[in-house]
Design an enzyme around this catalytic site. Structure first.
Site, short mmCIF file in Angstrom:
data_model
loop_
_atom_site.label_atom_id
_atom_site.label_comp_id
_atom_site.label_asym_id
_atom_site.label_seq_id
_atom_site.Cartn_x
_atom_site.Cartn_y
_atom_site.Cartn_z
N ASN A 1 45.12 41.64 56.79
CA ASN A 1 46.26 41.47 55.88
C ASN A 1 47.51 42.05 56.55
OD1 ASN A 1 48.17 41.60 53.87
ND2 ASN A 1 46.77 42.40 52.31
N HIS B 1 48.53 33.61 51.30
CA HIS B 1 48.58 34.98 51.82
C HIS B 1 47.17 35.36 52.28
CE1 HIS B 1 49.27 39.12 52.42
NE2 HIS B 1 48.67 39.52 51.31
N CYS C 1 53.66 42.04 50.08
CA CYS C 1 52.99 40.86 50.67
C CYS C 1 53.66 39.54 50.27
CB CYS C 1 51.52 40.84 50.28
SG CYS C 1 50.62 42.28 50.87
N1 COA Z 1 32.91 49.96 54.22
C1 COA Z 1 31.79 50.19 53.52
N2 COA Z 1 31.79 50.43 52.20
C2 COA Z 1 32.97 50.42 51.57
C3 COA Z 1 34.18 50.19 52.25
C4 COA Z 1 34.12 49.96 53.62
N3 COA Z 1 35.21 49.72 54.36
N4 COA Z 1 35.18 50.25 51.36
C5 COA Z 1 34.64 50.50 50.16
N5 COA Z 1 33.30 50.62 50.28
C6 COA Z 1 32.31 50.89 49.25
C7 COA Z 1 32.89 51.59 48.05
O1 COA Z 1 32.95 52.97 48.26
C8 COA Z 1 31.87 51.22 46.98
O2 COA Z 1 30.77 52.07 47.12
P1 COA Z 1 29.99 52.64 45.81
O3 COA Z 1 29.47 51.42 45.10
O4 COA Z 1 28.93 53.51 46.42
O5 COA Z 1 31.02 53.38 45.01
C9 COA Z 1 31.43 49.81 47.37
O6 COA Z 1 31.81 49.66 48.74
C10 COA Z 1 32.04 48.73 46.53
O7 COA Z 1 33.44 48.98 46.42
P2 COA Z 1 34.41 47.98 45.72
O8 COA Z 1 35.80 48.50 45.82
O9 COA Z 1 33.87 47.64 44.35
O10 COA Z 1 34.23 46.70 46.68
P3 COA Z 1 34.80 45.27 46.51
O11 COA Z 1 33.71 44.27 46.53
O12 COA Z 1 35.81 45.17 45.40
O13 COA Z 1 35.60 45.08 47.89
C11 COA Z 1 37.87 45.16 48.65
C12 COA Z 1 36.64 45.96 48.20
C13 COA Z 1 39.00 46.14 48.94
C14 COA Z 1 37.49 44.41 49.90
C15 COA Z 1 38.25 44.17 47.54
O14 COA Z 1 38.33 44.83 46.31
C16 COA Z 1 39.57 43.50 47.81
O15 COA Z 1 39.74 42.78 48.76
N6 COA Z 1 40.53 43.72 46.90
C17 COA Z 1 41.83 43.10 47.01
C18 COA Z 1 42.60 43.85 48.04
C19 COA Z 1 43.83 43.15 48.40
O16 COA Z 1 43.81 41.96 48.63
N7 COA Z 1 44.90 43.89 48.47
C20 COA Z 1 46.12 43.44 48.94
C21 COA Z 1 46.73 42.51 47.98
S1 COA Z 1 48.13 41.91 48.75
#
Ligand code: COA
Length: 321
Positions: free
Chosen positions: A278, A248, A112
Site C-alpha cells: 500500500n 487503490h 490514500c
Molecule cells: N503476521 C501474523 N499475524 C498477524 C499479523 C502479521 N503481520 N498482523 C496481525 N496478525 C494477527 C493478529 O494479531 C490477530 O491475532 P489474534 O487472533 O491472535 O489476536 C490475527 O492475526 C488476526 O488479526 P486481524 O486484524 O483480525 O486480521 P485480518 O484478517 O483483519 O487482517 C489486515 C489484517 C490488516 C490485513 C486487514 O484487516 C486489512 O487489510 N485491513 C484493511 C487495512 C487497510 O487497507 N488499510 C489501509 C486503508 S487505505
C-alpha cells in the site's frame, strides 16, 4: 472544455523489502501476509531519499510520455501524506526541481485518496480555464511513518510515486470525479501526533501510523461498493461499460470484493499490491502507469479509478483514456 490524460509515469525506490525480510523484523510469516493481503514485497526508500525524489522521477516519466516540456506545465498538485517538510510544499520543491517558475503549486492531503482528490481539483481547474496543462503526482514514503515493531501495520505499506499530465481538450477525457470524507472515522486509521499538537512526540520519532485493520477493512469494502454505483450513475454509464478497474492497492481481498460488485473478471483489474504494497496516494497512479506501459490500457478505453483512506476519505475518477 474538458481535461484528458496526456501521459503517465511512475517511480519506485531500488530497495526491495520482501515478506521473508519482514519475518526477521517482526513475528509474521510470508504465508500470513500473502493470504491476508496479497502482498509479496514492497519498495523502501534509502537513507537520504525522500518524497520529492520519487515525485521528480515519476513526473519526468509522465512528461516524457505526454511529450510535454516542463515549461508547458501551468499547474502542479502533489498528493502526499509524507511531505519532505512542513513547508515549502512538496509541490513547490518539485516545481524547483523541474525548473518551472510562477505557476500555482500546492499539496493535497487526503491520505490514500490523495491522488483522486488532486486529479479532481486539477480537472476542475482545467475545465474552468484556470489551467491548461497540469502535472498531478501521488508520492509517498510511508516507510517513514510506519512503526517497524507493529506487525499489524508494517507489513502493509511501501514507498513510490506515480504521476499524470492532464491537458485541456475539446473531447471528454475525465467524465466524472466523486470526492467524499467523514472525519468521524478518525480513530480507525491515524497518526496520533503532529507538529502543532504534540511536537515533542514528532521530535522523539513516535508519530507512527496506527490502524484498527479489521474495522477499516469492513468500512472500505462497503464504501467502495457504493462509490462505484454513484460514479456510474453520475456519468450515465453501466458496469459493463468499464474496461479497466484501477483500484487503490491496499489489500487484494478489498480489490476482489470491489471487482465482484462490478461483475468484472480479475483480468480487467489492475493489481500491483503484490509488488508495491500500500503506497497510499501513489498507488492508483502507479497502477495506472504500469498498465499503460505494458500495453494493457489502450486509448479510448474506459477507466474507473477509486480509492479509500485515512480520514476517512474516499473517491473515484471515471476517465476515457
Ligand atoms: N503476521 C501474523 N499475524 C498477524 C499479523 C502479521 N503481520 N498482523 C496481525 N496478525 C494477527 C493478529 O494479531 C490477530 O491475532 P489474534 O487472533 O491472535 O489476536 C490475527 O492475526 C488476526 O488479526 P486481524 O486484524 O483480525 O486480521 P485480518 O484478517 O483483519 O487482517 C489486515 C489484517 C490488516 C490485513 C486487514 O484487516 C486489512 O487489510 N485491513 C484493511 C487495512 C487497510 O487497507 N488499510 C489501509 C486503508 S487505505
Amino acid at each position: 472544455m474538458h481535461s484528458r490524460i496526456l501521459g503517465t509515469g511512475s517511480h519506485l525506490p531500488d530497495k526491495v523489502l520482501t515478506n521473508a525480510d519482514l519475518e526477521k523484523i517482526v513475528d509474521t510469516s510470508d504465508q500470513w501476509i500473502r493470504e491476508r493481503t496479497g502482498i509479496e514485497e514492497r519498495r523502501i526508500v534509502a537513507d537520504g531519499e525522500s518524497t520529492v525524489d520519487l515525485a521528480e522521477s515519476a513526473a519526468r516519466n509522465a512528461l516524457g510520455a505526454a511529450d510535454i516540456e516542463p515549461g508547458d506545465i501551468d499547474l502542479i498538485i502533489v498528493a502526499t501524506t509524507t511531505p519532505d517538510r512542513v513547508f515549502p510544499s512538496t509541490a513547490c520543491l518539485l516545481q524547483q526541481r523541474l525548473d518551472i517558475h510562477g505557476c500555482p503549486a500546492f499539496d493535497v492531503q487526503a491520505v490514500c485518496t490523495g491522488f483522486i482528490y488532486a486529479t479532481s481539483v486539477a480537472d476542475s481547474m482545467i475545465r474552468s480555464g484556470a489551467a491548461r496543462t497540469a502535472l498531478v503526482v501521488g508520492a509517498e514514503c510511508m516507510s517513514r511513518i510506519v512503526d517497524w515493531s507493529d506487525r499489524g501495520t508494517c507489513v502493509l505499506f511501501g514507498d513510490g510515486a506515480g504521476a499524470v499530465v492532464l491537458g485541456a481538450s475539446d473531447e471528454p477525457g475525465l467524465l466524472s470525479t466523486r470526492l467524499h470524507a467523514d472525519g468521524a472515522y478518525e480513530k480507525l486509521l491515524y497518526v496520533p501526533y503532529g507538529v502543532s499538537s504534540r511536537p515533542e512526540k514528532v521530535r522523539d520519532g513516535e508519530a507512527y501510523l496506527q490502524m484498527r485493520g479489521n474495522e477499516v477493512f469492513r468500512v472500505a469494502v462497503n464504501t467502495l461498493g457504493r462509490i462505484v454505483d454513484e460514479t456510474l450513475d453520475d456519468a450515465g454509464l453501466h458496469k459493463s461499460d468499464i474496461d479497466w478497474l484501477i483500484p487503490h492497492q491496499a489489500n487484494i481481498r478489498i480489490i476482489n470484493a470491489t471487482a465482484r460488485k462490478l461483475g468484472m473478471s480479475l483480468d480487467r483489474v489492475v493489481v500491483t499490491v503484490d509488488k508495491h504494497g500500500n503506497t497510499s496516494a501513489a498507488s492508483v497512479p502507479m497502477a495506472l502507469d504500469a498498465a499503460v506501459r505494458d500495453g494493457r490500457i489502450q486509448r479510448g478505453e474506459l477507466l474507473l479509478m477509486e480509492a479509500f483512506g485515512g480520514g476517512f476519505t474516499w473517491g473515484s475518477v471515471l476517465a476515457r483514456y
